[in-house]
Design an enzyme around this catalytic site. Structure first.
Site, PDB file in Angstrom:
ATOM      1  N   TYR A  33      49.705   5.050  34.433  1.00  0.00           N
ATOM      2  CA  TYR A  33      49.621   5.358  35.858  1.00  0.00           C
ATOM      3  C   TYR A  33      48.770   4.297  36.590  1.00  0.00           C
ATOM      4  CZ  TYR A  33      47.600   6.948  40.092  1.00  0.00           C
ATOM      5  OH  TYR A  33      47.165   6.952  41.376  1.00  0.00           O
ATOM      6  N   ASP A  54      51.777  10.136  38.788  1.00  0.00           N
ATOM      7  CA  ASP A  54      50.698  11.104  38.523  1.00  0.00           C
ATOM      8  C   ASP A  54      51.248  12.521  38.786  1.00  0.00           C
ATOM      9  OD1 ASP A  54      50.874  11.341  41.248  1.00  0.00           O
ATOM     10  OD2 ASP A  54      48.733  11.094  41.636  1.00  0.00           O
ATOM     11  N   GLU A 111      41.084   3.750  41.945  1.00  0.00           N
ATOM     12  CA  GLU A 111      41.988   4.520  41.085  1.00  0.00           C
ATOM     13  C   GLU A 111      41.231   5.218  39.967  1.00  0.00           C
ATOM     14  OE1 GLU A 111      44.928   5.415  41.538  1.00  0.00           O
ATOM     15  OE2 GLU A 111      45.605   4.063  43.105  1.00  0.00           O
TER      16      GLU A 111
END
Ligand code: SF4
Length: 358
Positions: free
Chosen positions: A126, A144, A45
């Site tokens: 997020y 996102d 991520e």
């Protein structure tokens, strides 16, 4: 079908089932989708922030081979970490990864709550949502740009997606949609993002014909999808002129370390000054470092765009005598110092020049 949806109001409520079926049949096969290990999901991520999937794949594999556990990352020497990140950009991500890894190690393990994840350096809402759902089966949204676009089109919403209030509202809408079954929770956020990345694509026509939401998507039905999402214009980037020096001396090139704070903190760079200098001004700058310019080799220009700043660079390659406040690296030395991709054009030229000198 369309009439019913248009009067029933919320097309999002119809999304989970066809979306999850579509995702299971069509999702790209990516390495971080084969694991529930929070460390591996977290690294992916962070790497994927502002970076394309294709660019991340090689870095991800090398990074995990070098640092297979959060403990290994916590103990990594900084230079090695930066070298493995070289070229990915946004280097503060790597530093925050390591700071967080040290915190996790001290705490005795990965936090398994949304708030615990959010408290780690470099983890925002997020990323906390993405890890919480994919690694810990928690019903937390991960919103996102892809998700904002999909939701705006599906609901024919014309609010500015750059406004914090819009994002907050979308987070709550997505939270309300999240499925109950653990196996579904694990992939739901990924599925909405995947739809945005591969079907409901930005900058062009969404591929509505192959979209699992095509029957109830208000943007498609009303013909507004291509003009969505609405996003207020960003402030113009600040332009900074720079002059970059490839200073050569006895088969070596001058490098210096950037300050420990600010843009590209702690990385290595070719000596440079503010402003676009002509040759006479450049010679004066070289002398000011205590070096004597000898043979001028080449002038080369380059540009690099950061999020808020654009560097426009004039470059000089020249031979010089003296020491100056620099580290002098040969070809192998250059390889072991992390030079950010903002200097990519000069880095390539430096390698070529050092090669010639051998
Ligand atoms: Fe996007 Fe088209 Fe799918 Fe609507 S139908 S979500 S606009 S791809």
């Amino acid at each position: 079908m369309e009439e019913k949806i248009l009067t029933s109001g919320n097309p999002l409520a119809l999304l989970p089932e066809p979306l999850l079926a579509w995702y299971r049949a069509n999702a790209r096969d990516l390495p971080w989708r084969h694991t529930a290990d929070p460390y591996r999901i977290w690294v992916s991520e962070i790497m994927l922030q502002q970076t394309r999937v294709a660019a991340v794949l090689g870095y991800y594999a090398r990074f995990l081979a070098a640092f297979p556990s959060v403990e290994a990352l916590a103990a990594a020497p900084e230079d090695r970490l930066m070298k493995l990140w070289e070229g990915l950009g946004y280097y503060s991500r790597a530093r925050n990864l390591q700071r967080a890894a040290r915190q996790i190690t001290e705490q005795g393990g990965f936090p398994d709550t949304y708030q615990g994840l959010l408290a780690l350096p470099g983890i925002g809402e997020y990323t906390a949502g993405a890890i919480a759902s994919a690694a810990f089966d928690l019903r937390e949204p991960a919103v996102d740009g892809n998700v904002l676009r999909v939701v705006a089109r599906l609901t024919d919403c014309h609010d500015d997606i750059a406004a914090p209030g819009t994002k907050r509202a979308v987070q709550e809408q997505v939270r309300a949609l999240m499925p109950e079954a653990e196996a579904d929770v694990r992939i739901f956020n990924q599925a909405v993002m995947e739809l945005g990345a591969t079907v409901c694509v930005p900058n062009g026509s969404p591929k509505c014909g192959v979209c699992p939401a095509r029957d109830f998507c208000l943007g498609r039905i009303r013909g507004t999808a291509e003009s969505l999402p609405v996003k207020a214009a960003k402030k113009a980037r600040r332009v900074e002129e720079k002059t970059v020096f490839l200073l050569l001396r006895k088969g070596k090139i001058a490098l210096r370390r950037r300050p420990d704070t600010g843009l590209l903190a702690g990385l290595w760079e070719f000596p440079n000054t503010e402003g676009a200098l002509n040759e006479a001004e450049a010679a004066a700058a070289v002398r000011a470092w205590g070096l004597e310019p000898k043979a001028w080799r080449k002038k080369l220009t380059a540009k690099h765009i950061f999020t808020h700043v654009e560097w426009r660079m004039t470059g000089y390659a020249l031979e010089a005598a003296g020491e100056g406040p620099f580290l002098w690296a040969d070809g192998a030395g250059l390889e072991t110092h992390a030079v950010p991709s903002a200097f990519a054009r000069y880095y390539e030229e430096a390698r070529r020049l050092l090669e010639e000198e051998r």
